[in-house]
Motif scaffolding. Structure first.
Motif, short mmCIF file in Angstrom:
data_model
loop_
_atom_site.label_atom_id
_atom_site.label_comp_id
_atom_site.label_asym_id
_atom_site.label_seq_id
_atom_site.Cartn_x
_atom_site.Cartn_y
_atom_site.Cartn_z
N UNK A 88 38.25 50.94 37.91
CA UNK A 88 38.98 51.34 36.67
C UNK A 88 38.28 51.57 35.46
N UNK A 89 38.53 52.21 34.40
CA UNK A 89 37.81 52.20 33.22
C UNK A 89 38.71 51.30 32.22
N UNK A 90 37.59 50.64 31.29
CA UNK A 90 38.26 50.01 30.08
C UNK A 90 39.38 50.86 29.24
N UNK A 91 40.23 50.52 28.81
CA UNK A 91 40.68 49.05 28.61
C UNK A 91 41.46 48.76 29.97
N UNK A 92 41.40 47.46 30.22
CA UNK A 92 42.03 47.02 31.39
C UNK A 92 42.77 45.69 31.23
N UNK A 93 43.79 45.53 31.66
CA UNK A 93 44.66 44.13 31.93
C UNK A 93 44.68 43.66 33.32
N UNK A 94 44.04 42.49 33.39
CA UNK A 94 43.86 41.74 34.69
C UNK A 94 44.86 40.72 34.92
N UNK A 95 45.72 40.53 35.81
CA UNK A 95 46.43 39.16 36.25
C UNK A 95 45.81 38.44 37.40
N UNK A 96 45.08 37.51 36.82
CA UNK A 96 44.26 36.97 37.75
C UNK A 96 44.84 35.78 38.53
N UNK A 97 44.21 35.14 39.52
CA UNK A 97 44.50 34.02 40.35
C UNK A 97 43.31 33.40 40.81
N UNK A 98 43.59 32.19 41.54
CA UNK A 98 42.44 31.64 42.11
C UNK A 98 41.43 32.63 42.76
N UNK A 99 40.13 32.62 42.74
CA UNK A 99 39.38 33.57 43.49
C UNK A 99 38.55 34.55 42.36
N UNK A 100 39.17 34.57 41.38
CA UNK A 100 38.72 35.26 40.11
C UNK A 100 37.30 34.57 39.69
N UNK A 101 37.68 33.26 39.55
CA UNK A 101 36.47 32.21 39.78
C UNK A 101 36.89 31.16 40.70
N UNK A 102 35.91 30.47 41.37
CA UNK A 102 36.45 29.24 42.42
C UNK A 102 36.92 28.08 41.50
N UNK A 103 37.64 27.43 42.26
CA UNK A 103 38.46 26.07 41.77
C UNK A 103 37.25 25.44 41.17
N UNK A 104 36.02 25.35 42.14
CA UNK A 104 35.11 24.53 41.58
C UNK A 104 34.23 24.69 40.26
N UNK A 105 34.65 26.11 40.04
CA UNK A 105 33.80 26.65 38.64
C UNK A 105 34.74 26.10 37.52
N UNK A 106 35.91 25.92 37.69
CA UNK A 106 36.98 25.71 36.44
C UNK A 106 36.21 24.55 35.69
N UNK A 107 36.31 24.84 34.35
CA UNK A 107 35.66 24.04 33.36
C UNK A 107 36.72 22.79 32.69
N UNK A 108 36.18 21.78 32.45
CA UNK A 108 36.98 20.76 31.96
C UNK A 108 36.52 20.33 30.51
N UNK A 109 37.16 20.22 29.64
CA UNK A 109 36.48 19.83 28.03
C UNK A 109 35.59 18.72 28.12
#
Lengths: 249, 316
Positions: free
Chosen positions: A167-188
């Motif tokens: 698709x061309x931008x503009x784009x709206x994404x409805x994401x879930x696990x897999x967009x990044x891995x759980x292990x990549x999630x950041x904590x403050x």
């Protein structure tokens, strides 16, 4: 390019949900509120894209009254550059989508990352309604996103498999696990928490939008009362019960 | 008129489509109007057969190309608007969920999603829906006199199938989308979780991905889909697409068999609306037993093959 990350403020997944005595609303007493788990993947993805030089700025947006600000500050502590709070208590997804669309009209974003649904009201309509109002392309249940200039390649989950789309931008994404891995999630971390205190947080007044769906009453589902234990050496009995009593095989 | 999105996959109707058509037909009956199914693109099935599920008419958009949420959603909205529909019913499959907001947006109608039952009233539309990821139930109503209903697959189930046929009309759609599908990967022979009637699910108690053969064999014997707990998908033993629970896929099959899953509240949230739950766990204190209909305390490596054997004997 700027990325907008839309966030919901929801009860932590371990919460026991109770409703007020009249069933009109969630009983928020004792509940810890967090960034909606599906939205966390979009937030981390946006930060990764900025670090990769694909975006210049990440804005975290939330629709809520002042009680949701700690959740928004957490998004800043995780790494968003600025935050926006649309000052309203939404009743229906159409209001949220309309308010975000009005914000984006005044402050254009080419890429908007949302979560597939909020784990509280489970509407799942805001990202698509927002794409509709923005006239943007839309990818639901997104589990992979790559940008090349103004072209996006998206991997989305479908029933029993995956679909790759462009698709061309503009784009709206409805994401879930897999967009990044759980292990990549950041904590403050402490530095992030300190920095978040001085990052800009704009409060925007909402326009008048009527709720299209109205909540009448909540209740708890009836739980199971007692388990019937079957001896591990008599599984023929389990098969019989599933067939004759439960009638599911 | 009640319009129903009659989803196809590779030219044949999905099982959830029949449930949605029956749901739409029952709503149409209550409203004293007709139920009309909408089919997109090439279909290898006899479309008139949707009459057996209660559709009076089938509108076949013959020139529609592969699924695209904006193209499909706006095409449905255009038909709803043209025919002054009262309701549009969409089964909440992956594609159904994607197009629902575009029907609502383009038709300017409320969308009530995660719906679990037939409406309790039509003026205004009032329905029961799931909220708080199955930890709660909500009675919600739409404002105005029209709405889009997102029906959870397997929620109302399939009733009696008739013998009527529907009148089929071929139409063309001018709706266009904003994305292009370039590749589809669908595991053959696997039952998509949201529409599986039976699901066999396993957790860390299986000790490693190599042991899933036991789960798959049991699932095959039951003609069931396979699922897993969140920790199992997080450590990569199984794909994310099999993760059921509050932040994974939410399912409500007839039969859910949980093997080596302790039953954390986040897991229960995604599966507790299953009709019958069987828990197999070596720990008699596993919290999942409190949320189960039937339980077997025992080692999965011993119990699962024995259960598969017992089912084989039953099916023989």
């Amino acid at each position: 390019m700027k990325i907008l990350v839309c966030i919901s403020h929801v009860p932590d997944t371990t919460s026991k949900i109770q409703f007020t005595a009249d069933g009109a609303a969630l009983d928020a007493q004792g509940i810890q509120f967090v960034i909606n788990p599906h939205d966390e993947f979009g937030l981390t993805k946006a930060l990764q894209m900025k670090e990769a030089g694909l975006a210049t700025q990440v804005t975290a947006l939330i629709v809520g009254d002042s009680s949701v600000e700690p959740t928004l500050r957490k998004a800043l502590a995780i790494g968003a550059d600025e935050a926006v709070r649309i000052d309203a208590r939404p009743e229906s997804g159409n209001q949220v989508a309309q308010w975000i669309a009005e914000y984006v009209q005044a402050n254009p974003y080419e890429l908007v990352l949302c979560g597939i649904e909020s784990i509280d009201y489970n509407g799942g309509t805001v990202p698509g309604l927002l794409a509709h109002r923005m006239g943007a392309a839309f990818a639901n249940a997104c589990i992979g996103l790559e940008l090349s200039g103004t072209n996006a390649t998206v991997l989305r989950e479908i029933d029993g498999g995956k679909e790759k789309l462009t698709a061309s931008l503009p784009l709206v994404v409805a994401g879930k696990k897999g967009l990044v891995e759980e292990s990549e999630l950041r904590i403050p971390n402490m530095r992030g928490i300190m920095a978040a205190r001085t990052k800009p947080l704009a409060v925007v007044a909402p326009s008048a939008v009527a709720a299209q769906v109205v909540s009448q009453r909540f209740e708890k589902p009836v739980g199971r009362t007692s388990v019937r234990l079957i001896d591990k050496d008599n599984l023929g009995e389990l098969v019989r019960l599933l067939h004759e009593e439960a009638k599911v095989i | 008129m009640v319009l129903i999105f009659a989803e196809t996959w590779n030219g044949t109707f999905k099982k959830s489509t029949f449930e949605a058509v029956q749901y739409g037909a029952q709503c149409a009956k209550s409203l004293g109007t007709e139920a009309v199914a909408v089919v997109f693109g090439a279909a290898s099935e006899d479309l008139a057969a949707l009459g057996a599920y209660g559709a009076q008419r089938v509108l076949h958009l013959t020139n529609a190309s592969a699924f695209e949420p904006i193209a499909y959603g706006t095409a449905l909205a255009a038909l709803a608007s043209q025919h002054h529909a009262r309701l549009v019913v969409v089964s909440a499959t992956a594609n159904g969920k994607s197009l629902t907001p575009f029907v609502a947006g383009a038709w300017d109608a409320p969308a009530i999603t995660n719906v679990l039952a037939l409406p309790t009233s039509f003026a205004p539309l009032a329905v029961r829906r799931g909220a708080f990821s199955s930890k709660g139930l909500e009675d919600a109503s739409a404002t105005g006199d029209r709405a889009v209903v997102g029906l959870v697959p397997n929620s109302v189930g399939l009733g009696t199938v008739g013998t009527q046929t529907a009148a089929v009309e071929a139409l063309e759609t001018a709706a266009t989308g904003k994305s292009t599908s370039v590749e589809l990967h669908v595991a053959s022979g696997k039952i998509p979780l949201p529409e599986a009637e039976r699901v066999v699910s396993a957790g860390r108690g299986m000790k490693g991905p190599e042991n899933w053969i036991l789960i798959e064999t049991l699932a095959q014997e039951l003609n069931a889909g396979t699922a897993c707990s969140k920790p199992v998908s997080d450590i990569g033993w199984r794909p994310h697409s099999e993760h059921v629970g509050q932040t994974g896929i939410q399912i409500n099959p007839q039969l859910y068999i949980a093997i080596g899953i302790s039953g954390a509240i986040q897991h229960l949230a995604g599966v507790s609306s299953s009709k019958t739950i069987v828990v197999i766990n070596s720990d008699p204190e596993a919290p999942f037993f409190k949320a189960a209909d039937y339980g077997v305390v025992g080692d999965a490596f011993e119990v699962v093959p024995k259960l598969t054997e017992a089912l084989r004997a039953f099916h023989a």
